[in-house]
Design a protein around this motif. Structure first.
Motif, PDB file in Angstrom:
ATOM      1  N   VAL A   1     -51.089 -60.967 -75.242  1.00  0.00           N
ATOM      2  CA  VAL A   1     -50.372 -59.892 -75.943  1.00  0.00           C
ATOM      3  C   VAL A   1     -51.222 -59.338 -77.078  1.00  0.00           C
ATOM      4  CG1 VAL A   1     -48.363 -59.377 -77.378  1.00  0.00           C
ATOM      5  CG2 VAL A   1     -48.085 -60.722 -75.295  1.00  0.00           C
ATOM      6  N   LEU A   2     -51.818 -60.218 -77.883  1.00  0.00           N
ATOM      7  CA  LEU A   2     -52.660 -59.748 -78.990  1.00  0.00           C
ATOM      8  C   LEU A   2     -53.870 -58.963 -78.482  1.00  0.00           C
ATOM      9  CD1 LEU A   2     -52.594 -62.863 -81.347  1.00  0.00           C
ATOM     10  CD2 LEU A   2     -51.520 -60.646 -81.749  1.00  0.00           C
ATOM     11  N   ALA A   3     -54.495 -59.433 -77.414  1.00  0.00           N
ATOM     12  CA  ALA A   3     -55.650 -58.730 -76.848  1.00  0.00           C
ATOM     13  C   ALA A   3     -55.240 -57.361 -76.310  1.00  0.00           C
ATOM     14  CB  ALA A   3     -56.301 -59.564 -75.747  1.00  0.00           C
ATOM     15  N   THR A   4     -54.056 -57.272 -75.709  1.00  0.00           N
ATOM     16  CA  THR A   4     -53.562 -55.991 -75.191  1.00  0.00           C
ATOM     17  C   THR A   4     -53.307 -55.001 -76.319  1.00  0.00           C
ATOM     18  OG1 THR A   4     -52.552 -57.122 -73.317  1.00  0.00           O
ATOM     19  CG2 THR A   4     -51.740 -54.916 -73.811  1.00  0.00           C
ATOM     20  N   ILE A   5     -52.711 -55.482 -77.393  1.00  0.00           N
ATOM     21  CA  ILE A   5     -52.460 -54.626 -78.561  1.00  0.00           C
ATOM     22  C   ILE A   5     -53.790 -54.100 -79.115  1.00  0.00           C
ATOM     23  CG2 ILE A   5     -51.674 -54.636 -80.953  1.00  0.00           C
ATOM     24  CD1 ILE A   5     -49.504 -56.688 -80.023  1.00  0.00           C
ATOM     25  N   CYS A   6     -54.764 -54.997 -79.271  1.00  0.00           N
ATOM     26  CA  CYS A   6     -56.070 -54.580 -79.805  1.00  0.00           C
ATOM     27  C   CYS A   6     -56.759 -53.603 -78.861  1.00  0.00           C
ATOM     28  CB  CYS A   6     -56.953 -55.808 -80.033  1.00  0.00           C
ATOM     29  SG  CYS A   6     -56.407 -56.855 -81.388  1.00  0.00           S
ATOM     30  N   ALA A   7     -56.724 -53.877 -77.568  1.00  0.00           N
ATOM     31  CA  ALA A   7     -57.377 -53.002 -76.593  1.00  0.00           C
ATOM     32  C   ALA A   7     -56.765 -51.605 -76.611  1.00  0.00           C
ATOM     33  CB  ALA A   7     -57.282 -53.604 -75.195  1.00  0.00           C
ATOM     34  N   GLU A   8     -55.449 -51.526 -76.719  1.00  0.00           N
ATOM     35  CA  GLU A   8     -54.793 -50.217 -76.757  1.00  0.00           C
ATOM     36  C   GLU A   8     -55.235 -49.414 -77.980  1.00  0.00           C
ATOM     37  OE1 GLU A   8     -50.333 -48.237 -76.967  1.00  0.00           O
ATOM     38  OE2 GLU A   8     -50.542 -50.337 -76.408  1.00  0.00           O
TER      39      GLU A   8
ATOM     40  N   PHE B   1     -58.865 -45.221 -80.635  1.00  0.00           N
ATOM     41  CA  PHE B   1     -60.007 -44.909 -81.502  1.00  0.00           C
ATOM     42  C   PHE B   1     -61.141 -44.290 -80.684  1.00  0.00           C
ATOM     43  CE2 PHE B   1     -58.892 -48.615 -84.587  1.00  0.00           C
ATOM     44  CZ  PHE B   1     -57.943 -47.836 -85.213  1.00  0.00           C
ATOM     45  N   ALA B   2     -61.463 -44.904 -79.549  1.00  0.00           N
ATOM     46  CA  ALA B   2     -62.565 -44.415 -78.706  1.00  0.00           C
ATOM     47  C   ALA B   2     -62.292 -43.007 -78.198  1.00  0.00           C
ATOM     48  CB  ALA B   2     -62.791 -45.363 -77.529  1.00  0.00           C
ATOM     49  N   ASP B   3     -61.047 -42.740 -77.806  1.00  0.00           N
ATOM     50  CA  ASP B   3     -60.700 -41.398 -77.322  1.00  0.00           C
ATOM     51  C   ASP B   3     -60.933 -40.353 -78.409  1.00  0.00           C
ATOM     52  OD1 ASP B   3     -59.993 -42.458 -74.885  1.00  0.00           O
ATOM     53  OD2 ASP B   3     -57.825 -42.345 -75.233  1.00  0.00           O
ATOM     54  N   GLN B   4     -60.558 -40.672 -79.643  1.00  0.00           N
ATOM     55  CA  GLN B   4     -60.750 -39.722 -80.746  1.00  0.00           C
ATOM     56  C   GLN B   4     -62.233 -39.510 -81.046  1.00  0.00           C
ATOM     57  OE1 GLN B   4     -58.260 -40.460 -84.237  1.00  0.00           O
ATOM     58  NE2 GLN B   4     -56.848 -41.605 -82.932  1.00  0.00           N
TER      59      GLN B   4
END
Length: 104
Positions: free
Chosen positions: A68-75, A80-83
């Motif tokens: 869950v924590l990894a999913t939150i961070c990845a999202e 950030f990457a998209d921006q």
């Protein structure tokens, strides 16, 4: 202090340092506070260069919590990457995120 300055546009380098707490009491010596957060009661402490997660009990499996924590961070990293890929400067993206969530 550093994050507050960063979100306001400063590009100062983060350089943590231990500091001495002066107790002002003759019977209690001054003591040095280390850089790391070694608060063992904190479920999500920052340990110098990383966050640690300690909320599950010793008999529990942390795999679901870590997923869950990894999913939150990845999202969030994807946002950030998209921006950044759309042309924004990385510092502007980071500062905007800090400003948006500063009071949380």
């Amino acid at each position: 202090e550093f994050l507050d300055a960063y979100r306001k546009g400063s590009d100062a380098t983060y350089s943590p340092a231990a500091h001495t707490v002066k107790t002002g009491c003759a019977s209690v010596d001054d003591f040095e506070v280390p850089i790391e957060d070694r608060n063992r009661t904190s479920p999500f402490p920052y340990g110098g260069h990383r966050f640690e997660f300690r909320a599950v009990g010793s008999a529990q499996n942390v795999s679901m919590v870590n997923t869950v924590l990894a999913t939150i961070c990845a999202e969030q990293f994807k946002e950030f990457a998209d921006q950044i890929e759309a042309g924004k400067k990385p510092q502007d993206v980071a500062a905007a995120s800090l400003n948006e969530h500063w009071k949380v």
